[in-house]
Design an enzyme around this catalytic site. Sequence first.
Site, mmCIF file in Angstrom:
data_model
loop_
_atom_site.group_PDB
_atom_site.id
_atom_site.type_symbol
_atom_site.label_atom_id
_atom_site.label_comp_id
_atom_site.label_asym_id
_atom_site.label_seq_id
_atom_site.Cartn_x
_atom_site.Cartn_y
_atom_site.Cartn_z
ATOM 1 C CD GLN A 121 -5.232 -0.841 9.003
ATOM 2 O OE1 GLN A 121 -5.944 -1.746 9.430
ATOM 3 N NE2 GLN A 121 -3.951 -0.766 9.290
ATOM 4 C CB ALA A 144 -1.408 -8.978 0.371
ATOM 5 C CG HIS A 145 0.953 -6.713 5.536
ATOM 6 N ND1 HIS A 145 1.115 -6.373 6.853
ATOM 7 C CD2 HIS A 145 1.140 -5.579 4.835
ATOM 8 C CE1 HIS A 145 1.398 -5.076 6.930
ATOM 9 N NE2 HIS A 145 1.409 -4.575 5.719
ATOM 10 C CB THR A 191 10.199 -10.016 -12.498
ATOM 11 O OG1 THR A 191 11.099 -9.829 -13.583
ATOM 12 C CG2 THR A 191 9.657 -11.435 -12.536
ATOM 13 C CG ASN A 238 -3.071 3.890 10.263
ATOM 14 O OD1 ASN A 238 -3.622 4.861 9.747
ATOM 15 N ND2 ASN A 238 -1.876 3.964 10.808
ATOM 16 C CB CYS A 266 4.195 3.368 10.152
ATOM 17 S SG CYS A 266 3.156 2.079 9.501
ATOM 18 C CB ALA A 274 -0.943 0.000 1.200
ATOM 19 C CB THR A 275 4.189 2.151 1.422
ATOM 20 O OG1 THR A 275 3.811 2.078 2.797
ATOM 21 C CG2 THR A 275 5.199 3.286 1.255
#
Length: 404
Positions: free
Chosen positions: A183, A204-205, A243, A155, A328, A75-76
């Site tokens: 989020q 994803a995480h 890739t 968040n 963060c 997302a960053t």
Amino acid sequence: MKLPIYLDYSATCPVDPRVAEKMVQYMTMDGTFGNPASRSHRYGWQAEEAVDTAREQIAELLNADPREIVFTSGATESDNLAIKGAAHFYSKQGKHVITSKTEHKAVLDTCRQLEREGFEVTYLEPESNGLISLSKLEAAMRDDTVLVSIMHVNNEIGVIQDIEAIGELCRSRKIIFHVDAAQSAGKVAIDVQKLKVDLISLSAHKIYGPKGIGALYVRRKPRIRLEAQMHGGGHERGFRSGTLPTHQIVGMGEAFRIAKLDMEKDYQHALALRNRLLDGVKDMEAVTINGDLDQRVPHNLNISFAFVEGESLLMSLKDLAVSSGSACTSASLEPSYVLRALGLNDELAHSSIRFSFGRFTTEEEIDYAIEQIRVAVEKLRDMSPLWDMYKDGIDLNTVEWAHH
């Protein structure tokens, strides 16, 4: 019950075993390990097919076209690509951007970079419940405003912004609208056919997928153009070269598929846990819930315990994995800028703890957490002279402190 208890799902989630199992099939010689960009043999074709499937699974969660999904490293990167990419591409039309003071650092620091390049950025103050006022947003819009970036779910405090109304406003003024949905994806329904959102950052995480992979939704109708930030082989329709990591993409796809399937179940589970935790601590004295309680995801509870130093409370809760502020920013000892923006004073902002739970949290763990919190807060307050003064009815704001 495994100690410490993990109550920091907003920082990251464990990978769902179903996701991990799927990912393993895309790495080794007996799996599908090819480069999705290899067009001349089956190894490449099979990898490309796996990527296409994942792209569809991610698009399905948003009710989007798979061609609107661009893979990134998280997302960053998506925030950077969306904000810099749109601001640069449309800079001939104007150089004014609007965002809010409670955004994630990935949005705020990207906007700061634009300011260094000659853009002007307006940072909106949220209301004390964490929500952005539409009238303030509209008042900030100008003829040269090209982009608005407002997150879906915060968040730190879990409040849900009204991105439907904000989208209508932006579209009526022909301003591009970016939403950081790291989020909210998988927790709150997102339908891009209904929402007038042009760019959406995904991770994803935060929904039981692997770290290091994310995506950016880029609307096709009306078409949104971006200036690439990562140059190379022209992958991802030129938006993002490099890739494609098949195994991570497959993991993200599977995580999004499960999230769509289990969204209601996950939501009710989190809600039950949140209410259980809230009921367990709300009768304690001088306890504040930060952020609106109704317009909020149930996966998050941000609580200030007055007269207790947040850092010492974190240390006392050694069997709970929780955070003060976001992962963060917790490396710096500054009070949370999000809570400061809500109008909390330094002391209260410093005494806040974020509890966030998810798919694998149990009621037993919540009950254990309640017990630990009550004991720790009581112990720390017993050591605090401020608590004694408060109990004696002294208004601490009127005290003249001696400066050393």
